[in-house]
Enzyme design. Structure first.
Site, PDB file in Angstrom:
ATOM      1  CB  CYS A  73      -0.996   0.106   0.997  1.00  0.00           C
ATOM      2  SG  CYS A  73      -0.196   0.279   2.845  1.00  0.00           S
ATOM      3  CG  HIS A 112      -4.615   0.791   4.197  1.00  0.00           C
ATOM      4  ND1 HIS A 112      -3.849   0.321   3.178  1.00  0.00           N
ATOM      5  CD2 HIS A 112      -5.528   1.449   3.598  1.00  0.00           C
ATOM      6  CE1 HIS A 112      -4.524   0.594   2.001  1.00  0.00           C
ATOM      7  NE2 HIS A 112      -5.622   1.377   2.372  1.00  0.00           N
ATOM      8  CG  ASP A 129      -6.686   2.531  -0.546  1.00  0.00           C
ATOM      9  OD1 ASP A 129      -5.641   2.269  -1.274  1.00  0.00           O
ATOM     10  OD2 ASP A 129      -7.203   2.057   0.514  1.00  0.00           O
TER      11      ASP A 129
END
Length: 282
Positions: A73, A112, A129
């Protein structure tokens, strides 16, 4: 953090296969977001070697744009933020708690990275995202609006706000899917992660990136976790199990026999060449 130094936007757009407009509007944001997810795989191969991958833009370009690799991520969303800023969008980095299957939001740390994107001329920001390695991930960004369902590239999402003891409003991204319960879930709407709108900086993500990439108790240092997305399917390699979820909802899975087969699958199905010195299965 605004990306400084030269960023090869054209090279990035070629990597993800985007041939549309290159301007700061909602259509470009949606299109580039989806193209990134379909063009660059999610993978944790550096963490399997207990190495925290670099989050410097030049290194990310070399790995995710120029190299036959993907990332997790922090890598994906740092790269994507640089591309968005080069296109003229405003970007705020957010830190989120992954709450899939959790009983309480507070039981999960902020591990995250997500993005809040300002589009010139639009009344409100979008949640974007490209680095959430799960089938409940956004394929297209969604406006930061509570209680409204959004459909993007075949997936359904909504944002809700929930009560919590902190001073800032707490947002939860939910995905529509199989009923499993958990935090802020409402029937088939499953919570994915929770976040506030407090800005986080590059230095903050350097710390959590080191923790996730090197801690022997991190889930990303234990086994391969690789995801690829196309219009037809979502493909996931988790450990030795390869799971294919088709666009119509059909699911099939099989167990890979050994490391050699896993390396062949990674190259053929995900476009990833495993770096030297990486042991996929210990």
């Amino acid at each position: 953090m605004v990306c400084t130094g030269k960023f090869d936007l054209d090279g990035y757009l070629r990597r993800i296969g985007w041939e549309g407009e290159s301007r700061a509007d909602p259509g470009t944001l949606r299109g580039v977001h989806l193209a990134h997810l379909r063009g660059i795989p999610f993978e944790n191969l550096d963490a399997l070697r207990r190495v925290a991958p670099s989050l410097e833009i030049g290194d990310l370009v070399a790995k995710l744009v120029d190299g036959p690799r993907g990332g997790y991520c922090y890598e994906h969303n740092t790269l994507f933020a640089a591309a968005l800023e080069a296109l003229g969008f405003g970007v705020t980095r957010l830190a989120a708690r992954v709450v899939v299957g959790a009983d309480r939001v507070e039981s999960r740390p902020r591990t995250h990275m997500a993005l809040l994107v300002e589009v010139p001329g639009q009344p409100g920001p979008y949640l974007a995202d490209v680095g959430f390695g799960a089938i409940g991930a956004l394929l297209e960004p969604v406006p930061l609006v509570a209680g409204t369902e959004f459909e993007g590239a075949g997936r359904r999402h909504r944002l809700v706000t929930v009560e919590h003891p902190g001073p800032l409003e707490l947002w939860v991204l939910q995905a529509y899917g199989e009923e499993r319960g958990g935090v802020a879930s409402d029937g088939p709407w499953q919570a994915q992660y929770a976040f506030t709108l407090e800005p986080f900086e590059h230095a903050d993500f350097e710390v959590v990136n080191w923790h996730i990439g090197t801690n022997p108790r991190s889930p990303f240092t234990q086994r391969p976790y690789v995801q690829g997305v196309s219009a037809e399917r979502h493909l996931l390699l988790h450990g030795r199990v390869l799971t294919e979820t088709r666009a119509d909802g059909a699911v099939s899975e099989r167990e890979l026999t050994d490391e050699s087969e896993a390396r062949r699958v990674l190259e053929a199905e995900f476009g990833i060449v495993v770096p030297d010195g990486t042991a996929l299965y210990g």
